[in-house]
Enzyme design. Sequence first.
Site, PDB file in Angstrom:
ATOM      1  CG  PHE A   1      -1.835   1.273   1.151  1.00  0.00           C
ATOM      2  CD1 PHE A   1      -3.029   1.245   0.433  1.00  0.00           C
ATOM      3  CD2 PHE A   1      -1.462   2.471   1.740  1.00  0.00           C
ATOM      4  CE1 PHE A   1      -3.829   2.381   0.322  1.00  0.00           C
ATOM      5  CE2 PHE A   1      -2.262   3.614   1.631  1.00  0.00           C
ATOM      6  CZ  PHE A   1      -3.442   3.569   0.924  1.00  0.00           C
TER       7      PHE A   1
ATOM      8  CE  LYS B   1      -1.073   6.895   6.798  1.00  0.00           C
ATOM      9  NZ  LYS B   1      -0.676   5.917   5.800  1.00  0.00           N
TER      10      LYS B   1
ATOM     11  CG  ASP C   1       5.717   3.990   1.773  1.00  0.00           C
ATOM     12  OD1 ASP C   1       5.685   4.694   2.806  1.00  0.00           O
ATOM     13  OD2 ASP C   1       4.743   3.886   0.995  1.00  0.00           O
TER      14      ASP C   1
HETATM   15  C1  LIG Z   1      -0.844   5.991   4.325  1.00  0.00           C
HETATM   16  C2  LIG Z   1       0.251   5.493   3.477  1.00  0.00           C
HETATM   17  C3  LIG Z   1       0.577   6.111   2.252  1.00  0.00           C
HETATM   18  C4  LIG Z   1      -0.243   7.216   1.653  1.00  0.00           C
HETATM   19  O1  LIG Z   1      -0.310   8.348   2.465  1.00  0.00           O
HETATM   20  P1  LIG Z   1      -1.476   9.434   2.235  1.00  0.00           P
HETATM   21  O2  LIG Z   1      -1.073  10.574   3.118  1.00  0.00           O
HETATM   22  O3  LIG Z   1      -2.773   8.796   2.647  1.00  0.00           O
HETATM   23  O4  LIG Z   1      -1.467   9.786   0.786  1.00  0.00           O
HETATM   24  C5  LIG Z   1       1.669   5.624   1.564  1.00  0.00           C
HETATM   25  N1  LIG Z   1       2.399   4.605   2.032  1.00  0.00           N
HETATM   26  C6  LIG Z   1       2.114   3.992   3.198  1.00  0.00           C
HETATM   27  C7  LIG Z   1       2.973   2.865   3.678  1.00  0.00           C
HETATM   28  C8  LIG Z   1       1.017   4.396   3.956  1.00  0.00           C
HETATM   29  O5  LIG Z   1       0.712   3.763   5.086  1.00  0.00           O
END
Ligand SMILES: *Cc1c(COP(=O)(O)O)cnc(C)c1O
Length: 406
Positions: free
Chosen positions: A147, A261, A232
């Site tokens: 994700f 986040k 990520d």
């Molecule tokens: C939440 C998330 C994203 C996307 O972040 P947004 O601020 O919702 O666009 C990307 N990568 C990971 C691992 C995430 O948990």
Amino acid sequence: MTAPARTRSSAELIQAEEPVLAHNYHPLPVVVSRAEGTWVEDVEGRRYLDMLAGYSALNFGHRNPVLIEAAHRQLDRLTLTSRAFHNDQLAEFAESLAELTGLDMVLPMNTGAEAVESAVKVARKWAYEVKGVPAGRATIVVAAGNFHGRTTTIVSFSTDETARAGFGPFTPGFRIVPYNDLAALQAAVDETTAAVLIEPIQGEAGVVIPDEGYLTGVRELTRRAGCLFIADEIQSGLGRTGRTLAVEHEGVLPDVLLLGKALGGGIVPVSAVVARREVLGVLRPGEHGSTFGGNPLAAAVGSAVVGLLKTGDFQLRAAELGVVLRDGLTALVGKGVVGFRSRGLWAGVDVDPVIGTGREISERLMAEGILVKDTHGSTIRLAPPLTITEEELRSALGALEKVLAA
Ligand SMILES: *Cc1c(COP(=O)(O)O)cnc(C)c1O
């Protein structure tokens, strides 16, 4: 005469959303109107322990006083300049983030998806300009179950059909391999590979933790292949797992780190691509940007977040209370829990499907004053603010035990 303003109830507000709000979420039926620390309060004044923390956007708790104070101070001075001008907050934010991560340069963006998109662009440009991949041929290898966000390019390399169906045509240039499989990764990497992009722990997939040695393997493999390792850490980073970064559990440093986040302290969206100079150095004026990226309010909050992390207190707390969480969940295995994965204050808990779906368990926990979110099937995710106390954590585990026994 107009009728006196009447505050609408939770039920009325939920009903009012239905015709006017896009149905891209299926929230639990709670309408939050205030919050402090680990607790949120609904319109009727009912209190709930927040065991989701905005998918880790609230690692430092709701309205953390240090962060709120930094935001207030900045709100009273300067909020936005655009990058057409410099602002006096951005240098410190970039310096502190580079120092915290051990990397050289920062590209400030807003949402996590933007950080991922930016990294895809930067990796491709790096492949053409530095590695020498023929024009238009660069590939990026990603993992199944990933994700990384919701944009068209990002869902192009998702394996979640719900996230993809109906949104094509998709962006080419991605190869998908099984997660936690170094042999498959090795087979997918070739001279066109710009980067390997993975989550050190897959959050949305249900807190899937790779085997010990996987991250080290990815680091060695990408170094040998001459491609970038992009981690990520938008959900796994900034204290959640008991370390500043999840990659630290194996002592590896990627070429590119994606943060988001919690970087915005639960106040404003703040994300960043943090990388080695050779990588982010490929960007020149006009090639990439964002109106809000690096704005002074975001930078001030981001700097304050880095300040909190520099103390090491939150990481330590997550590590220590992570033991309480793990022990508590271990005790529930066979009593409604069929399995779980946890690291620090982060857990994916697989509930016996006979007891209910993740959604049903979440609703029953809500009735007990605990807010969580299901991921897939009968898996629920626990990710409380790192400010949670041991007593609060034990009470959440107690509520889970009660719900599973009912
Ligand atoms: C939440 C998330 C994203 C996307 O972040 P947004 O601020 O919702 O666009 C990307 N990568 C990971 C691992 C995430 O948990």
